[in-house]
Design an enzyme around this catalytic site. Structure first.
Site, PDB file in Angstrom:
ATOM      1  N   HIS A  82     -36.154 -22.122 -23.493  1.00 14.75           N
ATOM      2  CA  HIS A  82     -35.404 -22.670 -22.368  1.00 14.75           C
ATOM      3  C   HIS A  82     -33.984 -22.111 -22.290  1.00 14.75           C
ATOM      4  CE1 HIS A  82     -33.615 -25.676 -25.218  1.00 14.75           C
ATOM      5  NE2 HIS A  82     -32.621 -25.652 -24.361  1.00 14.75           N
ATOM      6  N   ASP A 125     -41.333 -24.160 -27.318  1.00 20.70           N
ATOM      7  CA  ASP A 125     -40.010 -23.787 -26.815  1.00 20.70           C
ATOM      8  C   ASP A 125     -39.393 -22.749 -27.744  1.00 20.70           C
ATOM      9  OD1 ASP A 125     -37.668 -23.731 -25.360  1.00 20.70           O
ATOM     10  OD2 ASP A 125     -36.833 -25.536 -26.307  1.00 20.70           O
ATOM     11  N   SER A 214     -28.729 -25.578 -28.534  1.00 14.18           N
ATOM     12  CA  SER A 214     -30.091 -25.109 -28.295  1.00 14.18           C
ATOM     13  C   SER A 214     -30.336 -23.729 -28.903  1.00 14.18           C
ATOM     14  CB  SER A 214     -30.365 -25.019 -26.791  1.00 14.18           C
ATOM     15  OG  SER A 214     -30.656 -26.273 -26.253  1.00 14.18           O
TER      16      SER A 214
END
Length: 258
Positions: A82, A125, A214
């Site tokens: 992402h 992910d 992230s």
């Protein structure tokens, strides 16, 4: 039991601070801020030589989104899928290595970006980035091995990144903290659902990863065990942090490093 579908799920990139480009096209430096990420600690130089900072430009080349990543070879970076959805081409991604500061140091451009084909629905992910030019390893730049087997419940895991130190400010100095592995069953009891390639870490209230972390590493005994994916509701709350499981996706990672 809290169902994951009924709470707000925040990918830790989404509310990250984007950095405006000046008219000259150069990134404006962020001012120093309090170097603490939800009761984390500031890293020492060379403490996390595998940690990199990613800048991902949007299609208009007006903003960049910050993410973390891990060096897994001289030519490859592992991050969250992402993180790179804003990039139209690999050239929109820049990798910075060899520093604990949110500042330009060793810079590499990306020649290829590969997202897991089954990425979506809060599962798989993960992405592999290939660099245009190989990194030169040193005391402050080095690869981290991929974990080959799962870790026991309660095992300490080190997470790191330049994410938010509170709801509004990001870190200038690389931050790290300790989280603890929990079983899939424990995580399901807290979240209600969990992707087959995802794993959870628990942390004390007020600690944990946040916006901008992230794609960053979760490390146990010097091996990469997880890739930072998402948090529940807000940073520092009582829910587990969720990571892509490196052991579960190891075969795919190695295949896409060739």
């Amino acid at each position: 039991m809290t169902n994951l579908k009924t709470v707000i799920i925040i990918f830790t990139l989404i509310s990250a601070i984007s950095v405006n480009f000046s008219s000259g096209g150069r990134r404006k430096s962020r001012p120093p801020v309090q170097p603490r990420i939800y009761h984390g600690r500031s890293a020492a130089k060379g403490q996390f030589p595998y940690q990199v900072l990613l800048h991902i430009e949007d299609e208009a080349h007006e903003h960049i989104y910050a993410c973390g990543g891990s060096i897994i070879s001289r030519d490859h970076i592992l991050t969250a899928a992402h993180c790179i959805v804003h990039a139209k081409t690999p050239g929109d991604i820049t990798v910075y290595a060899g520093t604990i500061y949110y500042a330009d140091t060793v810079e590499r451009r990306v020649s290829q970006m590969t997202m897991h084909p089954a990425n979506g629905g809060y599962n798989n992910d993960i992405a592999v980035l290939k660099l245009k030019a190989s990194l030169e390893f040193s005391d402050v730049i080095d690869a981290i091995p991929l974990a080959k087997k799962d870790i026991p419940d309660g095992a300490p895991v080190i997470v790191s990144g330049w994410g938010n130190v509170n709801r509004f400010r990001a870190a200038y100095v690389l931050q790290y903290d300790t989280e603890y592995s929990i079983s899939r069953a424990q995580c399901l009891r807290r979240l209600g659902t969990l992707g087959s390639t995802m794993r959870c870490m628990r942390r004390p209230l007020g600690h944990g990863t946040c916006s901008g972390d992230s794609g960053g590493p979760a490390v146990h005994n010097g091996e990469l065990i997880g890739v930072n994916s998402y948090i529940i509701n807000d940073c520092g709350l009582g829910f587990p942090d969720v990571f892509t499981d490196v052991v579960a996706t190891r075969a795919w990672i190695l295949k896409n490093m060739k």
